[in-house]
Design a protein around this motif. Sequence first.
Motif, PDB file in Angstrom:
ATOM      1  N   ARG A   1     -82.225  24.404  28.216  1.00  0.00           N
ATOM      2  CA  ARG A   1     -81.337  25.093  27.350  1.00  0.00           C
ATOM      3  C   ARG A   1     -79.872  24.394  27.524  1.00  0.00           C
ATOM      4  O   ARG A   1     -79.370  24.040  28.595  1.00  0.00           O
ATOM      5  CB  ARG A   1     -81.031  26.497  27.904  1.00  0.00           C
ATOM      6  CG  ARG A   1     -82.525  27.426  27.639  1.00  0.00           C
ATOM      7  CD  ARG A   1     -82.924  27.300  26.570  1.00  0.00           C
ATOM      8  NE  ARG A   1     -82.042  28.037  25.317  1.00  0.00           N
ATOM      9  CZ  ARG A   1     -81.891  29.335  25.029  1.00  0.00           C
ATOM     10  NH1 ARG A   1     -82.868  30.103  25.680  1.00  0.00           N
ATOM     11  NH2 ARG A   1     -81.237  29.731  24.057  1.00  0.00           N
ATOM     12  N   GLY A   2     -79.302  24.459  26.387  1.00  0.00           N
ATOM     13  CA  GLY A   2     -78.221  23.935  26.195  1.00  0.00           C
ATOM     14  C   GLY A   2     -78.089  22.340  26.045  1.00  0.00           C
ATOM     15  O   GLY A   2     -77.128  21.472  26.019  1.00  0.00           O
ATOM     16  N   GLY A   3     -79.348  21.929  25.778  1.00  0.00           N
ATOM     17  CA  GLY A   3     -79.611  20.416  25.735  1.00  0.00           C
ATOM     18  C   GLY A   3     -79.098  19.717  24.566  1.00  0.00           C
ATOM     19  O   GLY A   3     -79.258  18.486  24.644  1.00  0.00           O
ATOM     20  N   SER A   4     -78.719  20.207  23.596  1.00  0.00           N
ATOM     21  CA  SER A   4     -77.795  19.609  22.449  1.00  0.00           C
ATOM     22  C   SER A   4     -76.583  18.452  23.004  1.00  0.00           C
ATOM     23  O   SER A   4     -76.590  17.487  22.294  1.00  0.00           O
ATOM     24  CB  SER A   4     -77.540  20.416  21.303  1.00  0.00           C
ATOM     25  OG  SER A   4     -78.521  21.064  21.029  1.00  0.00           O
TER      26      SER A   4
ATOM     27  N   GLU B   1     -82.695  23.691  15.915  1.00  0.00           N
ATOM     28  CA  GLU B   1     -81.709  22.631  15.557  1.00  0.00           C
ATOM     29  C   GLU B   1     -82.238  21.870  14.328  1.00  0.00           C
ATOM     30  O   GLU B   1     -81.491  21.247  13.542  1.00  0.00           O
ATOM     31  CB  GLU B   1     -81.872  21.464  16.820  1.00  0.00           C
ATOM     32  CG  GLU B   1     -80.969  21.948  17.921  1.00  0.00           C
ATOM     33  CD  GLU B   1     -81.262  23.285  18.720  1.00  0.00           C
ATOM     34  OE1 GLU B   1     -82.109  23.843  18.456  1.00  0.00           O
ATOM     35  OE2 GLU B   1     -80.156  23.398  19.304  1.00  0.00           O
TER      36      GLU B   1
ATOM     37  N   LYS C   1     -79.051  34.625  19.482  1.00  0.00           N
ATOM     38  CA  LYS C   1     -79.057  32.845  19.152  1.00  0.00           C
ATOM     39  C   LYS C   1     -80.123  32.622  18.537  1.00  0.00           C
ATOM     40  O   LYS C   1     -81.434  33.227  18.915  1.00  0.00           O
ATOM     41  CB  LYS C   1     -79.021  32.284  20.490  1.00  0.00           C
ATOM     42  CG  LYS C   1     -77.660  32.247  21.343  1.00  0.00           C
ATOM     43  CD  LYS C   1     -78.019  31.724  22.571  1.00  0.00           C
ATOM     44  CE  LYS C   1     -76.821  30.414  22.666  1.00  0.00           C
ATOM     45  NZ  LYS C   1     -77.160  29.605  23.705  1.00  0.00           N
TER      46      LYS C   1
ATOM     47  N   THR D   1     -82.149  30.262  18.825  1.00  0.00           N
ATOM     48  CA  THR D   1     -83.192  29.663  19.690  1.00  0.00           C
ATOM     49  C   THR D   1     -83.868  30.797  20.344  1.00  0.00           C
ATOM     50  O   THR D   1     -85.067  30.823  20.596  1.00  0.00           O
ATOM     51  CB  THR D   1     -82.533  28.739  20.841  1.00  0.00           C
ATOM     52  OG1 THR D   1     -81.622  27.956  20.181  1.00  0.00           O
ATOM     53  CG2 THR D   1     -83.496  28.246  21.531  1.00  0.00           C
TER      54      THR D   1
ATOM     55  N   SER E   1     -76.194  21.848  16.942  1.00  0.00           N
ATOM     56  CA  SER E   1     -77.305  22.785  17.885  1.00  0.00           C
ATOM     57  C   SER E   1     -77.633  23.970  17.033  1.00  0.00           C
ATOM     58  O   SER E   1     -77.256  23.660  15.700  1.00  0.00           O
ATOM     59  CB  SER E   1     -76.263  23.763  18.757  1.00  0.00           C
ATOM     60  OG  SER E   1     -75.954  23.038  20.024  1.00  0.00           O
TER      61      SER E   1
HETATM   62  N1  ASP Z   1     -80.049  25.775  21.113  1.00  0.00           N
HETATM   63  C1  ASP Z   1     -80.531  25.354  22.258  1.00  0.00           C
HETATM   64  C2  ASP Z   1     -80.150  26.573  23.414  1.00  0.00           C
HETATM   65  O1  ASP Z   1     -79.777  27.548  22.776  1.00  0.00           O
HETATM   66  C3  ASP Z   1     -79.938  23.841  22.700  1.00  0.00           C
HETATM   67  C4  ASP Z   1     -78.296  23.991  22.549  1.00  0.00           C
HETATM   68  O2  ASP Z   1     -77.769  24.749  21.914  1.00  0.00           O
HETATM   69  O3  ASP Z   1     -77.717  22.878  23.018  1.00  0.00           O
HETATM   70  O4  ASP Z   1     -80.016  26.452  24.396  1.00  0.00           O
END
Ligand code: ASP
Length: 441
Positions: free
Chosen positions: A183-186, A115, A49, A51, A38
Amino acid sequence: MSIKVTKFGGSSLASAEQFKKVADIVLSDRDRKYVVPSAPGKRFKEDNKVTDLLYKCYDEFSKGQDSSAFEEIKERYNLIIEGLGLDLSLEKEFELLKLSFIGRAGRDYAASRGEYLNGIILAKHLGFEFIDAADVIFFKNDGTFDSEKTNDIMSERLRGCENAVIPGFYGKMPNDTIKTFSRGGSDITGAIVARAAHADEYENWTDVSGFMIADPRIVDNPKYISVITYKELRELSYMGASVLHADSIFPVKAAGIPIHIKNTNAPDDPGTMIVTHTDPAADKTVITGIAGKKDFSVLTLEKDMMNEEKGFGRRLLQVLERHDLSFEHLPSGIDTMSVVINDHELSGKEDDIIADLIESCSPDTIGVEKNIALIAVVGRGMKNAKGTAAALFNSLAAADINIKMIDQGSSELNIIVGVDNKDFEKAIITTYSYFEANKLI
Ligand code: ASP
């Protein structure tokens, strides 16, 4: 030799110290061939963060303004590079990033750089090959993920590659622009890589030691779940328990690859294993988890001889559809049928729906019960264990909690009870302690 794909979340890669832990983990097991990072996450509670900084930076540069976020982003990466003592400079990458943000390359492109840059650093630190996700992950014209093209091209690419770092979160559109997952897609990228690599295990490293049996904000020190099935996870996630991105389940579930949730800060903790099924002879688990959500309404229609009337249920459901309402549960009796609906779905539509139900279904009575919380007790072992429902009802009765609704899924994987919102926390605490005292968890 088996193959593990390891995905590390943002907090696992937030600083040079964290990178060192990650490298120790990856290099301690030769099966850990492919790594999905990530972007750097928070180092402490008030931290940013990367992102989020990238979105901000893009908004600033694309409007022709100066960007303080840009300096912060550069500093975050440079601190990591320095802390690891790497012979690496990202200055050219930073310049390119700035120019393309000014040229409005798109918010997805902007976010994906988190990423991308972290992947370059991690690959260098591990001595692994770097594979740009834009070369192996593809979306279709309509913006949906192209799973088959991705799987073909990624499998081929990985076949010739012993070890690699593939950044999470993004891929490429047919017109060569970058697109991100939500979001959170890693987590999703990790699952896609695991499928393409025919991995034996998808390790998802985060900052918790797995899923807990109950929400730690409600129950003090709940135990961790050691093994959970995909179906149970779906039930618990639906009820609000979250560690993994929901879409990350599909690629690995279909391929029968287990997901192992592990803690980068406590790598020896066993974590939680998510599997397709367990061996019933060896598996002694009865209850896997307890979760719940507040704020539902229950609409109940009563009508004499309802069981003999054809089309009653259809008409009721048509009313919901006409008003664009989805429902959560549909408990029914001989002469009653109830619909459980999320309050935020119902709000503002209630009077119209009741009028329509009266018109379409001609019930004898119709009632609405509000402020209902649903609590789900989930467990693959319930099917073969007698007394689970009794234990649940006894615990609630002993705590003087009135059960307003009961629904057992036909797969016997869960029992859902409805209680008053005000009893929600107490009901979860009581149930957990009762199950623990009776060795059901
Ligand atoms: N960096 C992206 C986010 O903060 C994806 C991830 O971390 O999974 O949503």
